[in-house]
Design a protein around this motif. Sequence first.
Motif, short mmCIF file in Angstrom:
data_model
loop_
_atom_site.label_atom_id
_atom_site.label_comp_id
_atom_site.label_asym_id
_atom_site.label_seq_id
_atom_site.Cartn_x
_atom_site.Cartn_y
_atom_site.Cartn_z
N VAL A 210 14.82 4.61 -43.14
CA VAL A 210 15.73 5.74 -43.13
C VAL A 210 16.78 5.48 -44.21
O VAL A 210 17.55 4.52 -44.11
CB VAL A 210 16.40 5.93 -41.75
CG1 VAL A 210 17.43 7.06 -41.82
CG2 VAL A 210 15.36 6.23 -40.69
N HIS A 268 16.61 7.77 -34.34
CA HIS A 268 15.87 7.62 -35.58
C HIS A 268 14.42 8.03 -35.40
O HIS A 268 13.81 8.63 -36.29
CB HIS A 268 15.95 6.18 -36.09
CG HIS A 268 17.28 5.81 -36.69
ND1 HIS A 268 17.93 6.63 -37.59
CD2 HIS A 268 18.07 4.73 -36.52
CE1 HIS A 268 19.08 6.06 -37.96
NE2 HIS A 268 19.19 4.91 -37.32
N VAL A 294 17.21 0.79 -41.72
CA VAL A 294 18.10 1.76 -42.35
C VAL A 294 18.71 1.12 -43.59
O VAL A 294 19.22 -0.02 -43.52
CB VAL A 294 19.22 2.21 -41.38
CG1 VAL A 294 20.17 3.19 -42.09
CG2 VAL A 294 18.64 2.86 -40.13
#
Length: 514
Positions: A210, A268, A294
């Motif tokens: 992400v 997420h 992330v």
Amino acid sequence: MAALRTDTGRCKISALEALVETLAARRASNETIIHCHGVFDLLHIGHIRHFAHAKRLGDVLVVTVTPDRYVNKGPHRPVFPEALRAEAIAALDCVDYVAVNRWPSAVEAIELLRPDYYVKGSDYRRADADRTEGIEREELAVSAVGGKLVFTDDIAFSSSGLINRHLSVFPPEVRDYLAEFSARYHAEDVFRYLDALQQLKVLVIGEAIVDEYQYCEAIGKSSKEPMLAVKLLSVEKFAGGILAVANHVASFSDRVRLVTVLGNDCPHQQFIREKLNPRIDSSLIERTDGPTLVKRRMVENYFFTKLLEVYEMNDHGLSDSENRKLCAILNQTVPLYDVVIVVDFGHGMMTREAIEVVASKARFLAVNAQSNAANLGYHTISKYRRADYICLTEGELRIEARDRLSDLKTTILEVARRLGVGRASVTRGKNGCICYDAHEGFFEVPAFAGQVVDRIGAGDAFLAITAMCVALKTPTELVGFVGNAVGAEAVATVGNRTPIQRIPLYKHIESLLK
């Protein structure tokens, strides 16, 4: 022939909504409405004759212009912004009204304006040659409002061809390369190879990332510490890593499967499922001892300058049970696919056992082992004992070779022979790429990026499309050409905000080769 107005006709330019009312009044007076639509990036004699011919069909000629954000002829286009393109058209006596469209196609504008005649040039007469299928949708729209599609027949020029020859944004070496390449390949030659990608069954494997951009405003130096203080303005998240690769592939292949690892953080997971192309069949393995990876970047908003990067991850590798689950999925799925693309970001997902499965069972294996801040010097392509195609940056290749200064082609050849790899691409940023084939040799292709907004994800996009091309035995120079067109599209957008799409890429390639 239509003459140019000396006052540039700015009073003719109107918002679409206002134009609807104006045309209603003209229609009430039994006047016939004609509508033309296009990019018109370089107004030329072909356009002028097209408009003049269209005006002879009725009383009122309206021209709508494709807005800048939807001109998909490559990141270097349009040459002229929408306001100037509209002003140039409005300067023609035969044109009564001009409006900048709000949508990618003319369909919605046709529905609003309700023309009696919708007029296109002769090059749109063959609907089967229009890969966007736009002319078919436009014909349906004009028929639905009681109008008729008409084609003009007159002298034809290509704005893209004229721009490429006389107003090119590219340096001389790129112009010369494109002229030589277009003598060997036409756009349709390239499209045939790209069309064939649709038949491939593709498996993509790697870490889900992400990418989070925190847009900030610098407010000054901290009063008590030697550091920069920033004010958070907004946050944007992208499906990056292998998620972006899967989305790129899904734009070209109808059968795509993704194997990746996520953390046990529900927000997420939901975000990732929403951002994946719905055609992608996913195997999402949940790990219990770490978050979804992330990569958070603090970005100065005004200059779009990245200030700081923070990794949120557990890169100690999978647990034994998670590794067994991953290997079981790979053992089952890898042999079923024509192409296996592994993008190994070096954050612990691809264990020795998982690598051995893909190396031993893939029909065609394409690999990138990415160097980044978390693995620099510890993670190279030689972790994979076998690959049919490797795609690396020049830096990643030189780290693998432990050679910083030698001739790049010599280094590629040494690494390819040592690893037993038959085809390789090495990306070089503003210097383009070098592609290697054990039988065809080396091909250098310059970069086509007219503007660079963000480099994040460009290499992954290059690999995603070129890996499929290589699997179908596409000529090596053509692989490099397609890869650099893809790279130019990728660096023209922020992060992985938008995946590479088939039709815009075709339009870009067509523009380059005119």
